[in-house]
Structures are given as structure tokens and as C-alpha cells.
Design an enzyme around this catalytic site. Structure first.
Site, PDB file in Angstrom:
ATOM      1  N   TRP A  74       0.955  -1.259  -0.168  1.00  0.00           N
ATOM      2  CA  TRP A  74       0.163   0.027   0.041  1.00  0.00           C
ATOM      3  C   TRP A  74       0.996   1.029   0.124  1.00  0.00           C
ATOM      4  O   TRP A  74       1.583   1.470   1.020  1.00  0.00           O
ATOM      5  CB  TRP A  74      -1.046  -0.036   1.138  1.00  0.00           C
ATOM      6  CG  TRP A  74      -1.910   1.075   1.407  1.00  0.00           C
ATOM      7  CD1 TRP A  74      -2.442   1.558   0.349  1.00  0.00           C
ATOM      8  CD2 TRP A  74      -2.230   1.892   2.428  1.00  0.00           C
ATOM      9  NE1 TRP A  74      -3.219   2.349   0.689  1.00  0.00           N
ATOM     10  CE2 TRP A  74      -3.285   2.774   1.888  1.00  0.00           C
ATOM     11  CE3 TRP A  74      -1.867   1.820   3.871  1.00  0.00           C
ATOM     12  CZ2 TRP A  74      -3.746   3.817   2.836  1.00  0.00           C
ATOM     13  CZ3 TRP A  74      -2.607   2.576   4.542  1.00  0.00           C
ATOM     14  CH2 TRP A  74      -3.221   3.642   4.285  1.00  0.00           C
ATOM     15  N   HIS A 500     -43.462   1.645  30.124  1.00  0.00           N
ATOM     16  CA  HIS A 500     -44.358   2.316  29.135  1.00  0.00           C
ATOM     17  C   HIS A 500     -45.201   1.237  28.239  1.00  0.00           C
ATOM     18  O   HIS A 500     -45.513   1.597  27.394  1.00  0.00           O
ATOM     19  CB  HIS A 500     -43.356   3.100  27.942  1.00  0.00           C
ATOM     20  CG  HIS A 500     -42.516   4.043  28.782  1.00  0.00           C
ATOM     21  ND1 HIS A 500     -42.965   5.369  29.148  1.00  0.00           N
ATOM     22  CD2 HIS A 500     -41.073   4.255  29.376  1.00  0.00           C
ATOM     23  CE1 HIS A 500     -42.253   5.964  29.698  1.00  0.00           C
ATOM     24  NE2 HIS A 500     -40.930   5.272  29.811  1.00  0.00           N
TER      25      HIS A 500
END
Ligand code: AGP
Length: 605
Positions: A74, A500
Site C-alpha cells: 500500500w 411504558h
């Protein structure tokens, strides 16, 4: 990041060199090459572009050689080209390198009065010329290594092939190297994924180590050139992953394997007492990324949900987590400064692949975290961060999940470091992560309690998992594990969410498994437990010693885990969650490894 492989074998090593390079492609590269030494003659082949170009180049040639080195480059110094590709070959040696030699110009100047023959504009070739010169002057390869490592500055993983020697010589400083040992060959590579399958044992080099391998040796020296014994780790071959051995199911075998897969993943990308994370480097400036968009399915999605807490609290980056089958159809606008991260064990899940395609159309950088290299996701992402868990056979994901969490945790540290928001905490956090495998082993030593809990759950019609913070996605994962292998209905909920609505489902002896390490959420979770108890729910509390001291005897059953922290807790608390599901499924006699209606990889939409 460049990829390195070196092999010394009794037989021709060319095929293994090339297949190792193919397993290194995930690191990103722009050229590749190999050099071998056969009857004391070097043979060099390298090509710009993909590995397939190199394969084509050597296809027509019958290259022989029992010792050789290979490299995927690379580009850092010098553009991608044939000349700049590694290995570099000199009269007496060939070299491959990962890293940057900061003082290469000084070294080049020091060689100005000697015969040199530069073919490239790279820093690496200067080191090749230095090695060549030292050998020419009569130094042994090891003496030359000692001289070179005392003179070069920067970070490097270097491997040398030397004329008239049947050994490879190498050293690391700031770029990893691992040695692989088998009965018939030895190798050295930039990471464990490059190691040929037949390797039995692995030795990780430590900072400044110098080494030599040959058919008759594997010697590691410290900076002062004293012989040293690095820890030897067992390497699991493909066959070891694909047979049950003496385990009843692949799933329990893979649960047991996690202390090793977590360690293998950690050791491949991090080091104890080290400030660096060795994940493949982004080619873009990480500071310019404002958002992460994580996309996955099932268990991989839960791993992404856990990592949201890490990316937001450690990397200080806004993080969205999306279910792939929803994300792919949603007409969402996207901020160009987003990094898309796709997580998938198989790398072949169609919904996730379609999300990658969508992200590429939206022209954002993409990275995939996969357990199967060469899978569609890994082949088409800009960056690949592999988990080192080995093939996962059981449909219910376990070792891949904790390996995904490990890579995601390392990635959050990596991004935090690149964005300079972690101060000097990285080394401490990484060292804590290296304790996980020991904690997993201690949990696995006392499985009886999970078998008892499974018995308690046998007649339950519905089971709840609840948790807060990173324990909330883990509650979802616990519920999924139970659903997919016991076929019982199970709900995972954020503990704060029960009031809830879901609290209406709680009545006498409904079991609720509460995941609650003694952390900043613990007190709040205790009040959720009160709410459940007041409606007759039965509490199975999974916590740590501090948590059990502060649980006010509210738990009907209590499991005490080793102490953990913000990063290690989700990985450690995965083990009980997996064991409870596994033992309940075995009591119910379901097909644990191949549960009904499910597939290991959902390649359909
Ligand atoms: C996990 O236990 C399940 N088998 C399933 O949810 C799986 O995680 C999901 O299908 C995603 O698969 P992938 O990781 O291969 O993309």
C-alpha cells in the site's frame, strides 16, 4: 497497510506464498510480489495492481523454491508501480517491509560511497541496499540485522531472504509480525490471517524483536540480542473449526472457543502496553468523518447497537445504527462525512449487501467487519476489518458476535486516537481488554448455574431480558438467542422502557433476566427490578460482586460475574446469555445447531 508473508518449507512454497497474499488482500494494496531462492539463485516476480496480475505473470513460469517472501504494497513512499513494488532484490538479499523508515535519506547518504543500484524511490530499498552492503562486507545475516535495527528509525516490519542462507530474518518495531510453526514448515507474516492453514503454533513478535526461522530453527532475540522465549499460542486449523470433537453441538463448542477467538482477534490488532491499534489504516483523514452509519441484521445488528455507546462516548462521533432490511429501502439523505460500517459474520447477507450498494451509490466510505474473508461484503467494501473467530457453524451466532464486539471496540479506540479524543487512556483500556479471555474462562468453569436457570425456565411461556446502556442491546441478543434455539417467546427490552407498556405482561412468576453490571445505570435498574417484583415477576439478576452487594436481596436467582467496565462488560455478559439459551434448548431437545426455519446465512431478501 502492507501485507507480508515469508515461508521456509520442505517443499515448493510458491502456492502457499500466493494463497497467503490472497488472505492479505483485505488490508488494501496497489501492487504485489514474491521472491524465492532456489539453488542459491533469486527469482523475483512482482506486478502493479491486483494479485491476479501477479498470478498471471507467474502462471507461465515454473517457479521453484522452498524459501521465499511475498508482499502486498500500500504505497507510502513512491507511487504504485512495478519498480516500487516489493520485494526489493539486491545481489545478496531480498526484502519486504511494512511501515515507514523515517531516516532513509540519512542511510542513503551513508551508503553514497558504496556501489548501490536503486530501482525505486522507496524508503524500503535503502534498507535493502544497507543489508546488501553489510553482507558484502562479510557480516552474517544476524549481525546485519543487529546493525540495521540499531540504525533505522521509524516503524517497520522487515523480512529478509539472504543468499547462501536457508533461513529468513526479520524484525518488528511498530508494525506487527507473527511467526507460524508447523511440523514441515515455518513462516512469518504481518498477521495471523496470512498464515497457511497447516500452522500448529503462533508466536507474536514483541517490539524490537529480531528473529530467524529455518527448517531447523525458530529463534527470537530481544533488542540486546539475547535469545528470548515469546509465548506460544495454538493455531486452530480449518478442520478444528469444522468438527465437533467431543462437544455435543457446534454451538457449545463455539461458546467454549470464545476465550481464544477474542484473544486471537485482540492479538492480531493490538498489543499489551502498546499505544497503537493495528487495524487497516483509513486512506482518508478520520478527523473529517462526522458520522458513522452502522448497518447489520440479527445478532450482528445487536453488536452494532452495543458499539453505538462506544463510538459516541469514546470516539465522540455521532453514530446511527440501522437494521439492514429497513435501511436499504429508506429514502434517507446522507451526510457525505459519514463512514458506513457493515457488520456480518457471513459477509453474504443479502439485505446487508444491498445496503453496501446503497452506500456506495451515496458515495460514502464503506468498511465491513466480517468473519469470512473473500465474502461479497469484504470484496466490495473500501475497508475490511476481519474478526478472527474461525468458521462459525452453529446457526446461532456466538463466537462471531463477541469477535465483532472486540473489533468494534478496537475500532472505537482507533477512531478516538485518530480524532485525538482519547488522551492517554488507550493503553489502559486495551490492557483491560486483554483480561477478557481469562474472565470468559472463569465463567465457563461454573456452567452448572446456567443449567439450573435453564431448568427454572423450562415451563415459562414467555421470558423477558432487560438491561440499560450496552446491556440493552445485550438484552435483545439474549432474547434472540432464546427465541432462535428454544422456540420460546422472549422479549428483550430497555429496562427503563418496561413502565411504558410491557409491564402489563408481568404477572406472577414471569421470569425477567436482568443484565446489570455495577455501573452508572445500576441504581436505576434496581428500581426497575422493584417495579417487576411488585407485579410478581421472578428476577434472575446477572451482575458482579458490587452489584450483588447492592441488590438488596431483590433477586430470586443471582449470577455473579467478574468485574467489568464499559468496554469489556458487553463481551463478558454475552457468555451467560448464550449458555442460558443453549442449556434450555438442550433440555427442550430442539435442533440446537440447525434450528427450525433458520439458515446460517440469509442470502435471500
Ligand atoms: C444469529 O444468532 C442469527 N443466526 C442471525 O440473526 C444472524 O446474526 C443474522 O442472520 C446476520 O447474519 P450475518 O452476521 O452473517 O450477516
Amino acid at each position: 497497510m502492507c501485507g507480508i508473508i515469508g515461508i521456509v518449507d520442505k517443499k515448493n512454497c510458491i502456492n502457499d506464498l500466493i494463497s497467503s497474499l490472497s488472505r492479505l488482500e483485505y488490508r488494501g494494496y496497489d501492487s504485489a510480489g514474491i521472491a524465492t531462492l532456489n539453488k542459491n539463485k533469486f527469482v523475483l516476480n512482482k506486478s502493479k495492481g491486483k494479485l491476479s496480475n501477479l498470478r498471471l505473470k507467474i502462471k507461465q513460469k515454473k517457479i521453484m523454491g522452498n524459501i521465499g517472501i511475498g508482499h502486498t504494497r500500500w504505497a507510502t513512499h513512491g507511487k504504485p508501480s512495478n519498480d516500487n513494488a516489493h520485494p526489493f532484490l539486491k545481489k545478496n538479499c531480498a526484502i519486504v517491509h511494512n511501515g515507514i523508515i523515517e531516516n532513509y535519506s540519512d542511510i542513503k547518504k551513508s551508503l553514497a560511497n558504496h556501489k548501490t543500484n536503486y530501482q525505486s524511490s522507496t524508503d524500503t530499498e535503502v534498507v535493502a541496499e544497507l543489508m546488501n552492503y553489510l553482507i558484502e562486507e562479510g557480516a552474517s545475516p544476524l549481525e546485519s540485522m543487529k546493525e540495521i535495527t540499531s540504525r533505522i528509525e521509524g516503524n517497520y516490519a522487515l523480512v529478509f531472504l539472504v543468499k547462501s542462507s536457508n533461513n529468513l530474518y526479520f524484525s518488528r518495531k511498530g508494525s506487527p509480525l507473527v511467526v507460524g510453526i508447523s511440523k514441515t514448515f515455518k513462516c512469518v507474516a504481518s498477521d495471523t490471517l496470512a498464515l497457511p492453514n497447516k500452522v500448529d503454533n503462533i508466536i507474536y513478535l514483541e517490539e524490537g524483536d529480531i528473529g530467524e526461522i529455518g527448517l531447523d530453527r525458530a529463534n527470537i532475540f530481544d533488542r540486546s540480542f539475547n535469545l528470548k522465549e515469546n509465548q506460544i499460542h495454538k493455531h486452530s486449523s480449518m478442520q478444528e473449526h469444522t468438527t465437533k470433537r467431543n462437544f455435543k453441538h457446534f454451538m457449545i463448542k463455539e461458546i467454549h472457543y470464545q476465550s481464544k477467538s477474542i484473544d486471537d482477534t485482540l492479538l492480531n490488532f493490538a498489543k499489551k502496553n502498546d499505544e497503537k491499534i493495528y487495524l487497516p489504516q483509513f486512506k482518508f483523514d478520520t478527523k473529517k468523518i462526522d458520522n458513522l452509519s452502522l448497518v447489520a441484521c440479527g445478532t450482528a445488528f445487536h453488536a452494532c447497537m452495543v458499539s453505538k455507546y462506544w463510538f459516541e462516548e469514546i470516539s465522540k462521533i455521532n453514530t446511527m445504527v440501522e437494521i439492514a432490511s429497513e435501511y436499504r429501502y429508506r429514502e434517507n439523505s446522507i451526510n457525505k462525512k459519514t463512514l458506513g460500517i457493515l457488520v456480518s459474520q457471513s459477509g453474504e447477507t443479502m439485505d446487508t449487501i444491498k445496503c453496501l450498494e446503497k452506500m456506495k451509490k451515496q458515495k460514502i466510505h464503506t468498511a465491513s467487519i466480517v468473519n469470512v474473508l473473500g465474502s461479497s461484503l469484504s470484496r466490495n467494501s473500501d475497508y475490511i476489518f476481519p474478526t478472527i473467530a474461525g468458521p462459525e457453524i452453529g446457526v446461532a451466532s456466538t463466537k462471531a458476535f463477541t469477535a465483532q464486539l472486540t473489533v468494534l471496540a478496537l475500532l472505537s479506540l482507533h477512531i478516538a486516537q485518530k480524532k485525538s479524543v482519547i488522551d492517554n487512556k488507550l493503553k489502559k483500556i486495551t490492557n483491560e481488554m486483554f483480561k477478557i479471555s481469562k474472565n470468559v474462562n472463569s465463567i465457563m468453569k461454573d456452567k452448572k448455574i446456567y443449567m439450573e436457570i435453564a431448568k427454572d425456565l423450562l415451563d415459562s411461556k414467555s421470558i423477558f431480558y432487560v438491561g440499560r446502556g450496552t446491556m440493552y442491546p445485550l438484552a435483545l441478543e439474549g432474547a434472540l438467542k432464546l427465541k432462535e434455539i428454544t422456540y420460546k417467546h422472549c422479549e428483550g427490552y430497555a429496562a427503563g422502557e418496561l413502565k411504558h407498556g410491557p409491564l402489563a405482561l408481568i404477572e406472577d412468576s414471569v421470569p425477567v433476566i436482568v443484565l446489570a453490571p455495577f455501573d452508572k445505570y445500576f441504581k436505576k435498574t434496581m428500581s426497575n427490578i422493584q417495579e417487576i417484583k411488585a407485579r410478581g415477576g421472578e428476577i434472575i439478576l446477572i451482575t458482579d460482586s458490587e452489584g450483588s452487594k447492592n441488590s438488596e436481596n431483590l433477586a430470586d436467582k443471582l449470577i455473579c460475574l467478574p468485574k467489568s467496565n464499559f468496554i469489556t462488560a458487553p463481551i463478558i455478559y454475552s457468555i451467560p446469555v448464550q449458555l442460558i439459551a443453549y442449556y434450555l434448548a438442550t433440555l427442550l431437545g430442539t435442533d440446537v445447531d440447525q434450528p427450525r426455519n433458520l439458515a446460517k446465512s440469509v442470502t435471500v431478501e
